[in-house]
Design a protein around this motif. Structure first.
Motif, PDB file in Angstrom:
ATOM      1  N   LYS A  54       0.829  -1.213   0.000  1.00 46.99           N
ATOM      2  CA  LYS A  54       0.000   0.000   0.000  1.00 46.99           C
ATOM      3  C   LYS A  54       0.859   1.257   0.000  1.00 46.99           C
ATOM      4  CE  LYS A  54      -3.854   2.176   2.484  1.00 46.99           C
ATOM      5  NZ  LYS A  54      -4.786   2.048   3.645  1.00 46.99           N
ATOM      6  N   PHE A  55       1.943   1.244   0.748  1.00 47.17           N
ATOM      7  CA  PHE A  55       2.849   2.388   0.801  1.00 47.17           C
ATOM      8  C   PHE A  55       3.426   2.690  -0.575  1.00 47.17           C
ATOM      9  CE2 PHE A  55       7.280   3.928   1.494  1.00 47.17           C
ATOM     10  CZ  PHE A  55       6.963   5.169   2.026  1.00 47.17           C
ATOM     11  N   MET A  56       3.796   1.665  -1.314  1.00 48.87           N
ATOM     12  CA  MET A  56       4.348   1.857  -2.646  1.00 48.87           C
ATOM     13  C   MET A  56       3.332   2.511  -3.580  1.00 48.87           C
ATOM     14  SD  MET A  56       6.468  -1.735  -3.142  1.00 48.87           S
ATOM     15  CE  MET A  56       7.013  -1.303  -4.795  1.00 48.87           C
ATOM     16  N   LYS A  57       2.092   2.042  -3.509  1.00 50.92           N
ATOM     17  CA  LYS A  57       1.039   2.624  -4.353  1.00 50.92           C
ATOM     18  C   LYS A  57       0.783   4.079  -3.993  1.00 50.92           C
ATOM     19  CE  LYS A  57      -1.759  -1.317  -5.802  1.00 50.92           C
ATOM     20  NZ  LYS A  57      -3.135  -1.860  -5.864  1.00 50.92           N
ATOM     21  N   THR A  58       0.724   4.370  -2.711  1.00 52.88           N
ATOM     22  CA  THR A  58       0.477   5.744  -2.259  1.00 52.88           C
ATOM     23  C   THR A  58       1.591   6.677  -2.718  1.00 52.88           C
ATOM     24  OG1 THR A  58      -0.692   4.907  -0.306  1.00 52.88           O
ATOM     25  CG2 THR A  58       0.083   7.192  -0.228  1.00 52.88           C
ATOM     26  N   LEU A  59       2.821   6.213  -2.612  1.00 51.35           N
ATOM     27  CA  LEU A  59       3.966   7.017  -3.026  1.00 51.35           C
ATOM     28  C   LEU A  59       3.948   7.259  -4.531  1.00 51.35           C
ATOM     29  CD1 LEU A  59       6.506   8.317  -1.835  1.00 51.35           C
ATOM     30  CD2 LEU A  59       7.718   6.175  -2.248  1.00 51.35           C
ATOM     31  N   TYR A  60       3.590   6.241  -5.269  1.00 55.06           N
ATOM     32  CA  TYR A  60       3.523   6.362  -6.732  1.00 55.06           C
ATOM     33  C   TYR A  60       2.457   7.375  -7.147  1.00 55.06           C
ATOM     34  CZ  TYR A  60       2.982   4.876 -11.619  1.00 55.06           C
ATOM     35  OH  TYR A  60       2.898   4.844 -12.994  1.00 55.06           O
ATOM     36  N   ARG A  61       1.292   7.306  -6.504  1.00 49.62           N
ATOM     37  CA  ARG A  61       0.212   8.241  -6.825  1.00 49.62           C
ATOM     38  C   ARG A  61       0.567   9.668  -6.412  1.00 49.62           C
ATOM     39  NH1 ARG A  61      -3.399   4.025  -4.598  1.00 49.62           N
ATOM     40  NH2 ARG A  61      -4.430   2.940  -6.331  1.00 49.62           N
ATOM     41  N   ALA A  62       1.339   9.803  -5.346  1.00 47.99           N
ATOM     42  CA  ALA A  62       1.702  11.135  -4.859  1.00 47.99           C
ATOM     43  C   ALA A  62       2.502  11.914  -5.894  1.00 47.99           C
ATOM     44  CB  ALA A  62       2.503  11.026  -3.560  1.00 47.99           C
ATOM     45  N   HIS A  63       3.155  11.212  -6.786  1.00 42.91           N
ATOM     46  CA  HIS A  63       3.941  11.866  -7.840  1.00 42.91           C
ATOM     47  C   HIS A  63       3.273  11.724  -9.200  1.00 42.91           C
ATOM     48  CE1 HIS A  63       7.440  12.771  -5.304  1.00 42.91           C
ATOM     49  NE2 HIS A  63       7.203  11.618  -4.726  1.00 42.91           N
ATOM     50  N   ASN A  64       1.972  11.448  -9.174  1.00 44.53           N
ATOM     51  CA  ASN A  64       1.190  11.335 -10.403  1.00 44.53           C
ATOM     52  C   ASN A  64       1.787  10.354 -11.405  1.00 44.53           C
ATOM     53  OD1 ASN A  64      -0.857  13.314  -9.728  1.00 44.53           O
ATOM     54  ND2 ASN A  64       0.733  14.862 -10.003  1.00 44.53           N
ATOM     55  N   GLY A  65       2.388   9.307 -10.887  1.00 47.63           N
ATOM     56  CA  GLY A  65       2.924   8.281 -11.770  1.00 47.63           C
ATOM     57  C   GLY A  65       4.194   8.665 -12.496  1.00 47.63           C
ATOM     58  N   ARG A  66       4.855   9.725 -12.047  1.00 52.89           N
ATOM     59  CA  ARG A  66       6.059  10.191 -12.738  1.00 52.89           C
ATOM     60  C   ARG A  66       7.338   9.545 -12.200  1.00 52.89           C
ATOM     61  NH1 ARG A  66       5.647  12.263 -17.421  1.00 52.89           N
ATOM     62  NH2 ARG A  66       7.567  13.478 -17.097  1.00 52.89           N
ATOM     63  N   ILE A  67       7.254   8.949 -11.016  1.00 55.28           N
ATOM     64  CA  ILE A  67       8.434   8.311 -10.435  1.00 55.28           C
ATOM     65  C   ILE A  67       8.071   6.882 -10.039  1.00 55.28           C
ATOM     66  CG2 ILE A  67      10.202   8.398  -8.633  1.00 55.28           C
ATOM     67  CD1 ILE A  67       9.704  11.358  -8.334  1.00 55.28           C
ATOM     68  N   PRO A  68       8.667   5.890 -10.686  1.00 55.66           N
ATOM     69  CA  PRO A  68       8.376   4.497 -10.301  1.00 55.66           C
ATOM     70  C   PRO A  68       8.894   4.192  -8.903  1.00 55.66           C
ATOM     71  CG  PRO A  68      10.169   4.580 -11.904  1.00 55.66           C
ATOM     72  CD  PRO A  68       9.626   5.971 -11.797  1.00 55.66           C
ATOM     73  N   VAL A  69       8.256   3.217  -8.269  1.00 56.40           N
ATOM     74  CA  VAL A  69       8.623   2.814  -6.908  1.00 56.40           C
ATOM     75  C   VAL A  69       8.947   1.328  -6.915  1.00 56.40           C
ATOM     76  CG1 VAL A  69       7.891   2.725  -4.492  1.00 56.40           C
ATOM     77  CG2 VAL A  69       7.036   4.557  -5.984  1.00 56.40           C
ATOM     78  N   TRP A  70      10.154   1.008  -6.485  1.00 55.85           N
ATOM     79  CA  TRP A  70      10.565  -0.388  -6.385  1.00 55.85           C
ATOM     80  C   TRP A  70      10.811  -0.748  -4.932  1.00 55.85           C
ATOM     81  CZ3 TRP A  70      14.857  -1.456 -10.643  1.00 55.85           C
ATOM     82  CH2 TRP A  70      14.320  -1.162 -11.905  1.00 55.85           C
TER      83      TRP A  70
END
Length: 222
Positions: A54-70
């Motif tokens: 869930k944290f990864m998804k939240t972080l990804y959405r926080a940047h409007n999908g501009r920064i991938p999260v691994w």
């Protein structure tokens, strides 16, 4: 924050330093982005990256999908699927110590992160300590920022709370390991039933049940 942005998590088990490792990825590098940015999460202990779903998804959405999260799991902390186990039958199955895990994360960055990618490292608990060691050992890494979430204190055992908790940690560790060893012989359906019973009436984020099943792995509790 874009709440409607579709954030899908992809899982894989690439070999890292010769060890099959659970890696989760949310999003891709935007094709129109000149400089690649990447969030890389290093978990606490147990190092089961599924707990950060869930944290990864939240972080990804926080940047409007501009920064991938691994996110990269600790070596040996995640139960491997049967097909991955068969393909990597010769891989080491020995317990991994702290220094081994640090070397494992360094190898992951060198082997799997695209060159010239600017990293934003996020560590949780013991993952924070690993990041400090990574920065010290590999100053050549292109790290933009290192974020520490609830870091582990290097001298925690010497603090008043550490002194009080040390006997509990030492002896409970082996009790937890023994319990996980016994429960590991249960059929998968029984393990799933126990996990769902534990979380009964609680709202779960996606991936929590699957991640918790890894706690039946003695190596994850040791």
């Amino acid at each position: 924050m874009s709440h409607n942005l579709v954030a899908k998590i992809r899982g894989s088990f690439p070999r890292v330093h010769g060890t099959p490792t659970h890696v989760l990825k949310c999003g891709d590098f935007p094709p129109d982005q000149g400089e690649k940015l990447l969030y890389l999460i290093i978990p606490g202990n147990p190092g089961i990256i599924g707990f950060y779903h869930k944290f990864m998804k939240t972080l990804y959405r926080a940047h409007n999908g501009r920064i991938p999260v691994w996110g990269v799991a600790h070596a040996g902390h995640v139960i491997l699927p049967d097909d991955v186990t068969k393909e990597n039958s010769s891989a080491s199955k020995e317990p991994y110590g702290l220094e081994d895990q640090i070397a494992h994360k360094i190898a992951f960055i060198k082997e799997h992160v695209p060159p010239n990618t600017r990293l934003i490292l996020i560590g949780h608990s013991i993952g924070c300590y690993m990041i400090l060691k990574i920065l010290k050992q590999c100053p050549e890494f292109n790290v933009l920022k290192a974020v520490q979430l609830l870091p582990t204190f290097e001298y925690f055992a010497e603090t008043p709370n550490g002194i009080r908790m040390k006997p509990l940690i030492v002896y409970f560790r082996w009790l937890a390991y023994f319990a996980a060893f016994l429960l590991s012989f249960l059929p998968d359906v029984a393990k799933l039933w126990l996990v769902k019973l534990y979380f009964w009436g609680k709202e779960l984020d996606e991936g929590a049940v699957e991640a918790t099943l890894n706690m039946f792995n003695p190596k994850a509790t040791n």
